[in-house]
Design an enzyme around this catalytic site. Structure first.
Site, PDB file in Angstrom:
ATOM      1  N   GLY A 141      20.607  60.601  13.910  1.00 18.08           N
ATOM      2  CA  GLY A 141      20.087  61.636  14.809  1.00 18.08           C
ATOM      3  C   GLY A 141      19.612  61.020  16.113  1.00 18.08           C
ATOM      4  O   GLY A 141      19.919  59.847  16.418  1.00 18.08           O
TER       5      GLY A 141
ATOM      6  N   LYS B 257      24.482  59.017   5.476  1.00 19.26           N
ATOM      7  CA  LYS B 257      25.022  59.406   4.165  1.00 19.26           C
ATOM      8  C   LYS B 257      26.083  60.499   4.244  1.00 19.26           C
ATOM      9  O   LYS B 257      26.739  60.788   3.253  1.00 19.26           O
ATOM     10  CB  LYS B 257      23.886  59.839   3.248  1.00 19.26           C
ATOM     11  CG  LYS B 257      23.153  61.077   3.680  1.00 19.26           C
ATOM     12  CD  LYS B 257      22.063  61.388   2.665  1.00 19.26           C
ATOM     13  CE  LYS B 257      21.285  62.615   3.093  1.00 19.26           C
ATOM     14  NZ  LYS B 257      20.205  62.945   2.171  1.00 19.26           N
TER      15      LYS B 257
ATOM     16  N   THR C  52      18.743  66.808  14.328  1.00 20.78           N
ATOM     17  CA  THR C  52      18.773  66.878  15.797  1.00 20.78           C
ATOM     18  C   THR C  52      19.712  67.987  16.266  1.00 20.78           C
ATOM     19  O   THR C  52      19.399  68.763  17.169  1.00 20.78           O
ATOM     20  CB  THR C  52      19.266  65.527  16.371  1.00 20.78           C
ATOM     21  OG1 THR C  52      18.370  64.506  15.949  1.00 20.78           O
ATOM     22  CG2 THR C  52      19.355  65.563  17.886  1.00 20.78           C
TER      23      THR C  52
ATOM     24  N   ALA D 176      18.250  71.464  16.633  1.00 25.23           N
ATOM     25  CA  ALA D 176      17.098  71.741  17.497  1.00 25.23           C
ATOM     26  C   ALA D 176      17.515  72.665  18.629  1.00 25.23           C
ATOM     27  O   ALA D 176      18.380  72.331  19.433  1.00 25.23           O
ATOM     28  CB  ALA D 176      16.546  70.424  18.047  1.00 25.23           C
TER      29      ALA D 176
ATOM     30  N   GLU E 247       6.969  78.059  25.056  1.00 20.50           N
ATOM     31  CA  GLU E 247       6.952  78.155  23.594  1.00 20.50           C
ATOM     32  C   GLU E 247       5.509  78.213  23.104  1.00 20.50           C
ATOM     33  O   GLU E 247       4.572  77.890  23.848  1.00 20.50           O
ATOM     34  CB  GLU E 247       7.696  76.970  22.964  1.00 20.50           C
ATOM     35  CG  GLU E 247       9.181  76.990  23.262  1.00 20.50           C
ATOM     36  CD  GLU E 247       9.982  75.949  22.501  1.00 20.50           C
ATOM     37  OE1 GLU E 247       9.417  75.242  21.660  1.00 20.50           O
ATOM     38  OE2 GLU E 247      11.195  75.855  22.764  1.00 20.50           O
TER      39      GLU E 247
ATOM     40  N   ARG F 250       2.613  77.695  15.758  1.00 13.19           N
ATOM     41  CA  ARG F 250       3.453  78.194  14.662  1.00 13.19           C
ATOM     42  C   ARG F 250       2.776  78.154  13.299  1.00 13.19           C
ATOM     43  O   ARG F 250       3.131  78.946  12.431  1.00 13.19           O
ATOM     44  CB  ARG F 250       4.807  77.474  14.651  1.00 13.19           C
ATOM     45  CG  ARG F 250       4.730  75.997  14.612  1.00 13.19           C
ATOM     46  CD  ARG F 250       6.102  75.365  14.653  1.00 13.19           C
ATOM     47  NE  ARG F 250       6.791  75.533  15.913  1.00 13.19           N
ATOM     48  CZ  ARG F 250       7.828  74.781  16.297  1.00 13.19           C
ATOM     49  NH1 ARG F 250       8.259  73.815  15.518  1.00 13.19           N
ATOM     50  NH2 ARG F 250       8.429  74.995  17.434  1.00 13.19           N
TER      51      ARG F 250
ATOM     52  N   LEU G 233      11.642  66.003  19.623  1.00 10.01           N
ATOM     53  CA  LEU G 233      12.738  65.235  20.244  1.00 10.01           C
ATOM     54  C   LEU G 233      12.117  64.222  21.205  1.00 10.01           C
ATOM     55  O   LEU G 233      12.569  63.081  21.325  1.00 10.01           O
ATOM     56  CB  LEU G 233      13.705  66.161  20.998  1.00 10.01           C
ATOM     57  CG  LEU G 233      14.484  67.189  20.145  1.00 10.01           C
ATOM     58  CD1 LEU G 233      15.333  68.094  21.052  1.00 10.01           C
ATOM     59  CD2 LEU G 233      15.377  66.515  19.121  1.00 10.01           C
TER      60      LEU G 233
END
Ligand code: SIN
Length: 503
Positions: free
Chosen positions: A11, A35, A43, A46, A115, A283, A385
């Site tokens: 990621g 894997k 990632t 997002a 946000e 959140r 991120l």
């Protein structure tokens, strides 16, 4: 096999570390082990973006620092928060230099989204697919570096750790090669966990199937220090689907920043009874309010209401979400969108310093698997991120400056073929574990938690017996990590009750 740097996970954290390291020291051999396929990571999912102060007239570092600390409920490390917030603009410029597309306004200023928990718009993004865009650019860029190698479909089972002068040292990993049913050892001077999160521990999650807590479980088994695992963050608005898929589709907070409402079946914006910020509260507050409201009204979902918005503009800014709503045969002009909270982000993890160095020598942890001190008890939207970019940058500088002695040589360990194994009830146990964790997600009764934890511990014990017999399957190894991570989450929550009791 052996290498200088071995990175587990492909990621944003793993890829950006590999790129930076390669630029700083092109002589280093760097392997990224993953894997599944390289782009199978959190990632890519997002939507929101990267929080950063890009406009110092309207915003300030102090505001971003304060919002992060308020959201983290007093458990953030202030020095780390300051370091991350102040590096944010540089890390975004790095991405732009690599070729990542970032949305701009007509006057060429950054298009900044709002946000939950942010006191002003500061989320740099590319429509509602920021993660996908970053992953595209990073995967594309590593191709030009001949010292960066990618090994896909190889499942890391455990870290190789030795004790030397009372200190644990990591010197590589044990890998399960799925196609050959073989286990072999991959030695490295530096090992980096960039293995993402653990949303799959729960029935409802926004995380892809690969997010099964492998990094936390491996680090714990190796003896690394972990912290704050009880702070699993639930995202309030994932699309409710009556038939359960492994992944619940995320509906970005940025849509609430754009003006979407959360309502119940009576068109009531009930969040205001829980927090004066309503839809723009953090959140954790919104998820728990929705959960309580659903329980009180015996409903498996509430709704997102977009009907009052400028839907032409909204569709332009959130094309991925609108496409998914169409798939689900929902028309935002007239339909309410059923939503439910889903496991989204692990705020705790492997304890690291400002360079991503863990408590085990030569073992680093970056991205969601790490506990850096940035998030405290609750992560501010779009700080994840950013955290991955900043710590990958710091780790690259630290690793490239360090002189590593030649590899510690473990006893010669031959490649061995394992009995391919079908753990008869692995599917059933996995489903039961996820349901149990879902029921415990908002549970405050220590007795109920103690019971769920005891059942999980006995599951771990029986799995470990199979593993000792060299009986392997990918499903069994995944269940092993899911169960270990579930135990870490519940044990941390139970330990926090003990602290309260002691006081
Ligand atoms: C979202 O877009 O709502 C998710 C962003 C994040 O998890 O920070």
């Amino acid at each position: 096999m052996k290498t200088d740097v071995l990175i587990i996970g492909s990621g944003i954290a793993g890829l950006s570390l590999a790129l930076k390291l390669s630029v700083l020291n092109p002589a280093l051999e760097i392997w990224i082990v993953t894997k599944a396929e390289a782009s199978d990571c959190n990632t890519r999912y997002a939507q929101g973006g990267i929080a950063a102060v890009m406009n110092h007239v309207k915003d300030s570092y102090e505001n971003h620092i304060l919002d992060t600390i308020n959201c983290g409920k007093g458990l953030c490390n202030k020095q780390i928060v300051e370091m991350v917030v102040k590096q944010a603009p540089d890390r975004i410029h790095d991405l732009i230099e690599l070729g990542a597309k970032i949305d701009l306004k007509a006057n060429k200023d950054y298009h900044l989204a709002l946000e939950g928990g942010h006191s002003m718009p500061r989320v740099v993004h590319h429509k509602d697919k920021t993660g996908m865009e970053i992953e595209r650019v990073l995967l594309d860029k590593i191709k030009a570096h001949s010292n960066i190698h990618l090994l896909t479909n190889a499942l890391v089972i455990d870290l190789l750790v030795q004790s030397n002068k009372n200190k644990l040292h990591c010197h590589g990993v044990q890998v399960f090669d799925k196609s050959e049913s073989e286990i072999w050892f991959f030695k490295s001077k530096v090992t980096v966990l960039a293995s993402g999160g653990c949303g799959q521990v729960y029935t409802n999650t926004t995380n892809p199937e690969v997010a099964s807590g492998d990094g936390y479980a491996m680090a714990y088994r190796a003896g690394a220090k972990l912290k704050n695992m009880r702070f699993m963050q639930f995202h309030p608005t994932s699309l409710y689907a009556s038939t359960k898929e492994p992944v619940s589709f995320l509906i970005s907070e940025a849509l609430r920043g754009f003006g979407a409402y959360i309502v119940d079946g009576n068109n009531n914006r009930f969040l205001y009874t829980y927090d004066s910020r309503g839809e723009l509260a953090t959140r954790d507050i919104i998820s728990s309010a929705i959960y309580k409201h659903m329980l009180a009204n015996d409903m498996p979902f509430v709704y997102l209401d977009l009907r009052h918005l400028d839907l032409t503009l909204c569709k332009k800014e959130f094309p991925q979400i609108f496409a998914e709503l169409k798939n689900a045969k929902l028309n935002p002009q007239c339909d309410l969108i059923p939503i439910t909270p889903s496991a989204h982000y692990q705020c705790g993890g492997v304890v690291v310093d400002k360079n991503g160095q863990s408590s085990i020598r030569n073992l680093y942890a970056l991205g969601e698997v790490a506990c850096t001190g940035l998030h405290g008890a609750n992560r501010l939207a779009s700080n994840s991120l950013l955290e991955a970019l900043v710590f990958a940058h710091n780790a690259a500088h630290k690793i490239s400056r360090t002189k590593y002695s030649s590899l510690i040589k473990p006893d010669a360990a031959p490649t061995k073929t394992v009995k391919s194994y079908v753990y008869k009830r692995v599917k059933e146990h996995t489903a039961q574990l996820k349901n149990r964790m879902m029921n415990m997600a908002f549970e405050e009764n220590p007795k109920a938690l103690e019971f769920a934890n005891a059942v999980t511990v006995s599951l771990i014990t029986s799995i470990e017996k199979e593993i000792k017999l060299d009986a392997f399957s990918e499903e069994l190894l995944t269940l092993r990590n899911l169960a270990q991570t579930a135990n870490l989450i519940m044990a941390d929550k139970l330990a926090s009750y003990d602290i309260v009791k002691q006081i």
